[in-house]
Design a protein around this motif. Sequence first.
Motif, PDB file in Angstrom:
ATOM      1  N   LEU A 197       2.183  -4.336  -5.883  1.00 45.89           N
ATOM      2  CA  LEU A 197       1.707  -3.073  -6.463  1.00 45.89           C
ATOM      3  C   LEU A 197       0.275  -2.790  -6.023  1.00 45.89           C
ATOM      4  CD1 LEU A 197       2.657  -0.900  -8.505  1.00 45.89           C
ATOM      5  CD2 LEU A 197       1.337  -2.149 -10.206  1.00 45.89           C
ATOM      6  N   LEU A 198      -0.578  -3.834  -6.138  1.00 47.19           N
ATOM      7  CA  LEU A 198      -1.971  -3.644  -5.747  1.00 47.19           C
ATOM      8  C   LEU A 198      -2.079  -3.351  -4.254  1.00 47.19           C
ATOM      9  CD1 LEU A 198      -4.080  -6.222  -7.729  1.00 47.19           C
ATOM     10  CD2 LEU A 198      -3.380  -3.936  -8.326  1.00 47.19           C
ATOM     11  N   PHE A 199      -1.313  -4.096  -3.450  1.00 43.69           N
ATOM     12  CA  PHE A 199      -1.388  -3.892  -2.008  1.00 43.69           C
ATOM     13  C   PHE A 199      -0.942  -2.482  -1.650  1.00 43.69           C
ATOM     14  CE2 PHE A 199       0.127  -4.081   2.336  1.00 43.69           C
ATOM     15  CZ  PHE A 199      -0.902  -4.753   2.961  1.00 43.69           C
ATOM     16  N   PHE A 200       0.092  -2.024  -2.334  1.00 49.19           N
ATOM     17  CA  PHE A 200       0.602  -0.678  -2.076  1.00 49.19           C
ATOM     18  C   PHE A 200      -0.469   0.358  -2.411  1.00 49.19           C
ATOM     19  CE2 PHE A 200       3.330   2.972  -3.387  1.00 49.19           C
ATOM     20  CZ  PHE A 200       3.837   3.239  -2.134  1.00 49.19           C
ATOM     21  N   LEU A 201      -1.110   0.170  -3.577  1.00 48.98           N
ATOM     22  CA  LEU A 201      -2.155   1.109  -3.986  1.00 48.98           C
ATOM     23  C   LEU A 201      -3.297   1.121  -2.984  1.00 48.98           C
ATOM     24  CD1 LEU A 201      -2.546   0.699  -7.835  1.00 48.98           C
ATOM     25  CD2 LEU A 201      -1.786   2.681  -6.580  1.00 48.98           C
ATOM     26  N   THR A 202      -3.743  -0.099  -2.603  1.00 46.81           N
ATOM     27  CA  THR A 202      -4.892  -0.135  -1.705  1.00 46.81           C
ATOM     28  C   THR A 202      -4.529   0.404  -0.334  1.00 46.81           C
ATOM     29  OG1 THR A 202      -4.320  -2.430  -1.333  1.00 46.81           O
ATOM     30  CG2 THR A 202      -6.162  -1.986  -2.799  1.00 46.81           C
ATOM     31  N   SER A 203      -3.285   0.194   0.101  1.00 53.39           N
ATOM     32  CA  SER A 203      -2.956   0.764   1.412  1.00 53.39           C
ATOM     33  C   SER A 203      -2.823   2.276   1.326  1.00 53.39           C
ATOM     34  CB  SER A 203      -1.687   0.130   1.991  1.00 53.39           C
ATOM     35  OG  SER A 203      -0.652   0.201   1.076  1.00 53.39           O
ATOM     36  N   LEU A 204      -2.479   2.798   0.148  1.00 55.15           N
ATOM     37  CA  LEU A 204      -2.559   4.250  -0.044  1.00 55.15           C
ATOM     38  C   LEU A 204      -3.989   4.717   0.171  1.00 55.15           C
ATOM     39  CD1 LEU A 204      -0.544   5.308  -3.212  1.00 55.15           C
ATOM     40  CD2 LEU A 204      -0.052   5.780  -0.849  1.00 55.15           C
ATOM     41  N   ALA A 205      -4.923   3.957  -0.410  1.00 58.85           N
ATOM     42  CA  ALA A 205      -6.326   4.332  -0.264  1.00 58.85           C
ATOM     43  C   ALA A 205      -6.754   4.223   1.188  1.00 58.85           C
ATOM     44  CB  ALA A 205      -7.199   3.449  -1.139  1.00 58.85           C
ATOM     45  N   GLU A 206      -6.280   3.169   1.882  1.00 57.85           N
ATOM     46  CA  GLU A 206      -6.664   3.015   3.283  1.00 57.85           C
ATOM     47  C   GLU A 206      -6.096   4.145   4.130  1.00 57.85           C
ATOM     48  OE1 GLU A 206      -8.258   0.387   5.259  1.00 57.85           O
ATOM     49  OE2 GLU A 206      -9.297   0.237   3.355  1.00 57.85           O
ATOM     50  N   ALA A 207      -4.910   4.618   3.758  1.00 59.60           N
ATOM     51  CA  ALA A 207      -4.289   5.689   4.529  1.00 59.60           C
ATOM     52  C   ALA A 207      -4.710   7.061   4.041  1.00 59.60           C
ATOM     53  CB  ALA A 207      -2.772   5.573   4.473  1.00 59.60           C
ATOM     54  N   ASN A 208      -5.644   7.122   3.086  1.00 57.65           N
ATOM     55  CA  ASN A 208      -6.143   8.392   2.552  1.00 57.65           C
ATOM     56  C   ASN A 208      -5.039   9.261   1.970  1.00 57.65           C
ATOM     57  OD1 ASN A 208      -8.649   7.721   3.350  1.00 57.65           O
ATOM     58  ND2 ASN A 208      -8.490   8.789   5.306  1.00 57.65           N
ATOM     59  N   ARG A 209      -4.213   8.671   1.161  1.00 50.88           N
ATOM     60  CA  ARG A 209      -3.171   9.468   0.519  1.00 50.88           C
ATOM     61  C   ARG A 209      -3.588   9.744  -0.908  1.00 50.88           C
ATOM     62  NH1 ARG A 209      -0.159  11.950   4.023  1.00 50.88           N
ATOM     63  NH2 ARG A 209      -2.163  11.821   4.980  1.00 50.88           N
ATOM     64  N   ILE A 210      -3.078  10.851  -1.456  1.00 48.07           N
ATOM     65  CA  ILE A 210      -3.292  11.125  -2.875  1.00 48.07           C
ATOM     66  C   ILE A 210      -2.714   9.974  -3.678  1.00 48.07           C
ATOM     67  CG2 ILE A 210      -2.231  12.540  -4.682  1.00 48.07           C
ATOM     68  CD1 ILE A 210      -3.161  14.956  -3.300  1.00 48.07           C
ATOM     69  N   PRO A 211      -3.300   9.469  -4.707  1.00 46.05           N
ATOM     70  CA  PRO A 211      -4.518   9.979  -5.370  1.00 46.05           C
ATOM     71  C   PRO A 211      -5.827   9.484  -4.786  1.00 46.05           C
ATOM     72  CG  PRO A 211      -3.587   8.199  -6.638  1.00 46.05           C
ATOM     73  CD  PRO A 211      -2.704   8.373  -5.456  1.00 46.05           C
ATOM     74  N   PHE A 212      -5.827   8.932  -3.592  1.00 47.41           N
ATOM     75  CA  PHE A 212      -7.071   8.371  -3.080  1.00 47.41           C
ATOM     76  C   PHE A 212      -7.601   9.140  -1.884  1.00 47.41           C
ATOM     77  CE2 PHE A 212      -4.554   4.854  -4.803  1.00 47.41           C
ATOM     78  CZ  PHE A 212      -5.395   4.431  -5.788  1.00 47.41           C
TER      79      PHE A 212
END
Lengths: 171, 343, 160, 382
Positions: free
Chosen positions: B210-225
Motif C-alpha cells: 500500500l505504501l509503495f503504491f502510494l509513494t509511486s503515485l507520488a513519484e509518477a505525479n498522479r492525483i492526489p499527489f
Amino acid sequence: MRRSLSLRWIWQSLKALGVTGKHVLFEPRTTEGIRSAESRAPRYRASFALVHDEHGEEACIGCSLCEKICPSTVITVVPGGKVESPATGKKRGTLEDFTLDLQACIICELCVQVCPVDAIVMVREQETPGYSREDLVLTMDKLYANEHDKPRYWGSGSALMEMQDPKKEVG
Amino acid sequence: MLDNPIVWAFAIGGPLITFLMGGGAVATWWERRFAGKMQTRFGPNRVGPQGILQPVADAFKMMQKEDIVPRAADRTLFNLAPIFPPFLVIASAAVIPFAATVDATGKYDPTGAVAELDIGILWVLSMAGLMVFPIWVAGWSANNKYTLLSGMRMVAQGISYEIPMVLCALIPVIYAGSLSLSDIVAYQHEHGWIALSLSPSMFVGAAAMLLFFLTSLAEANRIPFDIPEAESELIAGVMVEYTGIKFGIFMLAEYLHTIVAAALTSALFLGGPSPLFGPAGPIAGLIWMLGKTLVLFVLIYWLRWSLYRFRSDQLMDLCWKVLVPMSLLLVMLAALMVAGGFA
Amino acid sequence: MSAWEALRERFDLPEEPSAEEPPVIDVSRHVEMAAALKEFGFTMYVTVCATHFPEEAPKAKKGEDPPPPIPEHWEVATVLRRPGARSETFAWRVSVERPVVPTLFPLFAGADWQEREQYDLVGVIFEGHPDLRRLMMPEDWDGHPLRKDYAIDTRVHPWR
Amino acid sequence: MDIEDYDPDADLMALNMGPQHPSTHGVFRIKLILDGERIVKAVPYPGYLHRGVEKLCEKLTYVQITPIFDKHDYVAPMTNEQAINMAFEKLLGLEVPQRAKVLRTILAELQRIASHLLWLGTFTLDIGGTIGGGASLMMYTFRERELILDLFEALTGCRFHYNTHCPGGNRHDVPEGWETVVRHVMDTIEPRIDEYEAICDSEIFLMRTEGVGLISPDLALETGQSGPVLRASGIDHDLRRDAPYHAYDQVQVRVHVETAGDCLARYKVRVAEMRESIRLVRELLGLLEPGPIVGSKPIKSLVQFKASGGQVYVGIETPRGELGTYLVGGGDQRGAAPYRCKIRPPSLHAMSVLPYVLPGHQVSDVVTILGSLDPIMGEVDR
C-alpha cells in the motif's frame, strides 16, 4: 498534520471511488452535437423571421417600433410609402428594407413584444455559422426565407400581450 | 552470438519499448474514455473505432504545432529537458521481468527483462530518482515563475517520497534476500506473493505494498499527489512554456511512468509473472504480469478521477510524519519476521 | 426606537423618512453620521453611489425671470445596513460643489474598493483614503466615465 | 504594493496570478508577494471585464435595461433581473401581482440551486480536481444544472439570458405542465446532492478547506460580505427572511448558519442552501394561483415608464449575496431612463476581502479561497 490518519481515509476514498465507478455503467448524458430544434421547448428562441399575414401580404407596416426599442440597436427599418392593400382595400404602411444584425443581438424578444401587427417573430432553429461577419446580418430576404425554412416559435406580439394581460381572467 | 547480452537486450528491449510506447499512447486514449464514462460523457470517440486512433491524431497535431522557445529561456537546457523523462522511465523498465520460464527440473526462472541485473531494484530506484533532474531543469530553464515553483515542488516531492519508496522496496529484498527482481519474483513463486501469501508476513507485505503504491503515485505525479503539475494554481507546472511535441513527450513520459509504477508494484509485491493458479509457462506469465499491471493501472486512474489534490505542505507532512516512520517500522518488522523464521 | 428617530434631532433630519429620496446632510457631518449609525447597529457596509450633476439652467416659467442656474455639483449617497432580524438599510446623501468627500475607510474596511470605484468612475476624491487608485479603468485612463460630460461614445485609444 | 516597494534582496518573489489564469474565475489578477510558497502580501486588480454597464443604463430606458442586466452575474441572471426590476418598481411605484411574486420567488430559488451547483463544480476544480475528482463532480453538477436550465428554457425560451421580468411583473407565464416538471426535477436533484457530499467528504477535501481562508464576523460585516460568505462567518442574516421581498413572507425560510468562517463552512452553507431551496420550491409551487402576471401594463413602447426624480436603494438576496441597486431617477428628457444606476455587486465585496485573508496562506490556497467566495467576474467588474 491537522487531521489524524485513520481508517476513515480508506473508507472515504472508497466512497468516492464508488460514486465515480457507478457512473461508468450509466449512459452518457451529454449529447453529440447541437440539439435539434424539435427537441427544444416550444418557446425556445434562436433567430428571427418576418412573416406574411393571413392575406398573404408582408405583415410589417414599417412602424419602426422594434428599431426604437432594441437595446443593442441592431435593427434598421426603412419604411416604405403607404399603399392600398389589394386584399383588404385599406391603406397600410409597407416595408422598404429591414436589417437585423445578429452579431450584437441579445435575443431579448423585445422587438417581438412591441410589434403591433405580429410581423416579426422568432424561430427555434439557430442560424448556420458562416465564414464572415456579413453572414450573420439578417437581411430582409433572409428573414422572409426564415418564415418557411425554420420552425416558428410558439408566439408573437399579440400572444405575449395576451399572456401579460393585467386583467386576465382568473382560471 | 546468442550469448551476447547486447543481442538479447535488443531482442527483448525492442518489443518492450514498442510495447511501452504503444501502451503509453493507448493509455492516454483509454484514460480519456474511462474518465468520460465516469463523468457521464463520451470521451474521444471520433478517430477510428471507438476513437482508438485519437492518440495518433494527437501526436500528429502536436508535431504540427509551432515550437516556441521563450526568449528569456535557457535555450540549450530548455530543449534538452524533454529528452530525458521517457528515456529514464524506459530504462527503469529494463529490469522488470515480464515473463517466466519453467525448465525441465521445475526450476522457475523469471525472464523477459531486458537486462538481468543483480542490482535490479537499485537500478529502478536510481532511474526513478534521476527523474527529478529533467523536470527541475525544465522548470528552471523556462525562466517562468510558475515553472520554477513547479520544479521546486517536484524536487521536494521527489526527494522526499523516494525515502519511503526505497524503504518499502527493501521489504521484498529482505524477504527474498536478493536485490535482483528476478530473484524476488522467483521467491514469491515459491513462497506466495509478498502482499498475499497467507502467512504472518503477509500483513507486513500488504502494508508495504500500500505504501509503495502510494509513494509511486507520488513519484509518477498522479492525483492526489500531482503537486508539481497542479493545474488549478500552477496551470501546467513545468510544462507551461512547452509547446507541440515537447509537451507531448512530457505527457508520454508521465503515462509511461504510471505503467512502469504499476508493473513494478506488481513485480515486487504481487509476484509479477507468477500465477495465482494454473500453468506457469512464459505465455501465462506474460498474461498474469500484464493483468496485474492493468488492474493497478486502472486503480491509479480510477483514483485520479475520484480524489482531490493535497497541498504541498500537507504532502510533505504526509511523507515525513506518516509514510517515513511507517515504512521504517515495516522494514524493522520484516527484518524481525525473517530473523524469527516467519517468512 | 428606530434609527431615524434616534438620529433625527442630531442631524436635522426631516420628520418622517421619505420613500422617494434619502436625506441630505452637511458634508462636515458625513463621518459623524456613519459613526453614529455604526454604533446604532448598522454595521454592514452596503454601498456608496456618487452622482454627477452638471451645471444646469432650469427653464424659466412664463413671465418670470429665469431662476439662477444650478451649479455643477456631486451627490454622494451612502447606504448602510443593520444585519439580522428585521434588517433595514439607512441611506443618506451629501451634496458637494467640489468633488471632495471624507472617506469612511477608517470605519468600514469595505469602503476601500467602493470608494476607489467611485473615484475611478465619477471622479469624487475621498479625502483620507489610504490608497485611492483607479479600480475598474486602466491606471492611465483619461477622465471619469460616469460623469455626465463624458459622452458614451467618447473616442479612446483602445490598447495602451 | 507597487513594484517600487518590492525589494529583491528580501528573498521575496512577486507572482502575477491572472488575468489569464485557469482558476481566477474569469479575468482577475492578483499580485502575490511570496516567501517561498507562503503569501506575504496580496494585491488584487479587478476591472479586466469592465463593460460600463452603469453608463449604458443611463442611456437606455427602463424597458430596455432588463436584458442588459442579465449579463452581469452570468451565473444567476434571473436574480439580476429581479434586483433591477424591483428597484424600478420602487422608483416608479408599480405593484406586482401575487402570481408574479410567487413565480419570481420560484425562479429565484431555482436559480439559486443552479448557481450553487455551478459553484460546487468549479470549487472542486479549484481544490485540485482539474484533471481529477473535481472534474467528475463538475460534470455531475452540470448535468443537474442542465435540468434547471431546461426548466427556464420551457418557461422563457432562453437558457441563460432570459429577459423574463419587466417593471411590474413577469413577461412569461407558466406553460402547461411546468409545475409537474419542476417537481420531478427537484425529486431528481435532491438525492444527487448526497452523491456530491460523498465525493466531497474525502479527507483530502477536508484538509484543503478546514481552517483555510478564515473570515471573522467583524471583518465580514465591515467589508460588506453578504449571502453565504456572511452566513458562514456566523452572522445570522438572510434578506429572504429578514427583509422579505417577493413571496418570501408567505413561506418560512430556514437559514443555515455556520460559525467557522472557513472554506469548509462556506461549502456547508451552500450545500444546505441547495436543500433548503428545493424545499422552498416545492412549497411555493403550491402557492402558485391563477391570476395576471403583470401589474400595470405590458411593455408596448420605449418610454412607457417615467419618473422625474427620486433615489431608491433596493437589495435582494441573490445566490452570491446582497445584489443592490441604487437608482437615481429622471435621466432622459422624458424621464424614461435612470439618471444614475449604481449596482452593488456581492462579488466585488467578496473579492475585497482577499488582501485581508490571503497573507499567511500557501499559493495553493489562493484558488481555494477565491473559489469559496464564489466570485463572478462579470459582476465584479460590470
